[in-house]
Motif scaffolding. Sequence first.
Motif, PDB file in Angstrom:
ATOM      1  N   ILE A 101      -2.915   9.533  -5.308  1.00  0.00           N
ATOM      2  CA  ILE A 101      -2.767   9.708  -3.872  1.00  0.00           C
ATOM      3  C   ILE A 101      -1.293   9.955  -3.562  1.00  0.00           C
ATOM      4  CG2 ILE A 101      -3.168   8.704  -1.589  1.00  0.00           C
ATOM      5  CD1 ILE A 101      -5.700   9.196  -3.193  1.00  0.00           C
ATOM      6  N   ILE A 102      -1.008  11.067  -2.879  1.00  0.00           N
ATOM      7  CA  ILE A 102       0.377  11.372  -2.492  1.00  0.00           C
ATOM      8  C   ILE A 102       0.438  11.534  -0.976  1.00  0.00           C
ATOM      9  CG2 ILE A 102       0.826  12.526  -4.697  1.00  0.00           C
ATOM     10  CD1 ILE A 102       0.655  15.199  -3.160  1.00  0.00           C
ATOM     11  N   ALA A 103       1.635  11.477  -0.459  1.00  0.00           N
ATOM     12  CA  ALA A 103       1.826  11.670   0.983  1.00  0.00           C
ATOM     13  C   ALA A 103       2.372  13.073   1.229  1.00  0.00           C
ATOM     14  CB  ALA A 103       2.799  10.629   1.534  1.00  0.00           C
ATOM     15  N   ASP A 112       3.484  11.999   7.806  1.00  0.00           N
ATOM     16  CA  ASP A 112       2.879  11.946   6.479  1.00  0.00           C
ATOM     17  C   ASP A 112       1.441  11.434   6.542  1.00  0.00           C
ATOM     18  OD1 ASP A 112       5.069  12.969   5.278  1.00  0.00           O
ATOM     19  OD2 ASP A 112       5.842  11.060   4.528  1.00  0.00           O
ATOM     20  N   ASN A 114      -2.027  10.767   3.659  1.00  0.00           N
ATOM     21  CA  ASN A 114      -2.408  10.719   2.245  1.00  0.00           C
ATOM     22  C   ASN A 114      -3.358  11.861   1.886  1.00  0.00           C
ATOM     23  OD1 ASN A 114      -0.913   8.430   1.813  1.00  0.00           O
ATOM     24  ND2 ASN A 114      -2.627   7.025   2.084  1.00  0.00           N
ATOM     25  N   GLN A 116      -5.487  13.428  -1.625  1.00  0.00           N
ATOM     26  CA  GLN A 116      -5.912  13.085  -2.981  1.00  0.00           C
ATOM     27  C   GLN A 116      -5.665  14.257  -3.919  1.00  0.00           C
ATOM     28  OE1 GLN A 116      -9.352  10.427  -3.793  1.00  0.00           O
ATOM     29  NE2 GLN A 116     -10.347  12.282  -4.477  1.00  0.00           N
ATOM     30  N   SER A 342      -7.331   8.210   1.477  1.00  0.00           N
ATOM     31  CA  SER A 342      -6.812   9.559   1.699  1.00  0.00           C
ATOM     32  C   SER A 342      -7.562  10.190   2.862  1.00  0.00           C
ATOM     33  CB  SER A 342      -6.986  10.417   0.439  1.00  0.00           C
ATOM     34  OG  SER A 342      -8.355  10.535   0.112  1.00  0.00           O
TER      35      SER A 342
END
Length: 389
Positions: A101-103, A112, A114, A116, A342
Amino acid sequence: MGVLFLYTVRSVWVRRVPNLVAVVSIAGAVAVFASMLALASGFRATLVASGSAQNALVRRAGSTAEVESALSIEEVRIVQDAPGIARDDRGPQVSPEVLVIIARPLRQTGTDANVQVRGVSSRVWAVRPDVRIVAGRAFTPGLAEVVVGKYAARTYQGTELGGTLQFGGTTWKVVGIFDAGGTAFDSEIWCDAALLNQAFQRPAQVFQSVTARLASPDAFLTFKDALTADPRLRVQVEREIDYYRKNSQAVARMIEVLGTLVAFIMGIGAVFAGLNTMYSALSARVREVAVLRALGFGTPSILGAFLLEALLIAAMGGLAGLLLVLPLNGWTTSTINWQTFSHLSFAFRLTPRLAFEGFFFALGIGFLGGLPPAWRAARWSVVRALREL
């Protein structure tokens, strides 16, 4: 009875201005009720459609979601050799996968959110044949390239074709946009699983799940029994569609409960609006009730006529509420998937069943709001009705 029916319909039209208050109140309650159910239905349909009955998902025993699971490369190889898996010239149709999971900043607000990122194998296109590249090309294994789901491409900054993304200390180039048919995959970013593990300094030969394409849906039990009976493995096996159906339950249920609660509160207000409308109409129609009594109409007929009037008003409110919600059908929105934390994009889904539920919800409001005044009118005797004149 025909005369009484015509009298009821005409009464609704003659008193259309005061009736409009009840119609608007009921329409509001039905609009909220139907829109929240359409929201939950769209969320559930999006996740369920992400799974295929011909795909099996293998995770570590005891894990409740992919993000909690871990499978070694040795376990992946055992899964690849299991019976029941579809095979072609390139071998078994199996995709060991990892999730991160990134922003990323949203296009609309810049804040921002989340997203996936799914690390997959090059066999993912055979495992999920319904997913197709609609712009650009597939990523090249071994290179820092990603393909982006169509909803993710619209939602996050930098995800357009040819754009670059910074995450895991690596610069990734967007080389393709894929269409997964409106499923949860459309909200994801896909790349090479080995490179994703390397970027986030994870063990190179550990994956979180394995998705296998079966030779047929009927091969699932053979595949599952072979893996669960193997003493070298501690895994749980389920159909992919069942996994996503379970994932949809919590959020969909929460939306349904909250929506029903709000609609119930608004419905109470609509019931009182109906009561006020019908009681006001009743006080001005003493003469009409007396005439009906004098003509020989009994208690059931009077009761039925006033109830029918309330139900006609409620039906108009119900139809108005559904017309208000109809433009939302197919409209895309997003929420948090509590299984992965996410963003998940999905479309409102107003089905015929939900429309019927909304319409009957309106009729229920009309019945509750119309019964007390109808009962009062039905109990008037001819003498009492004439005394009220």
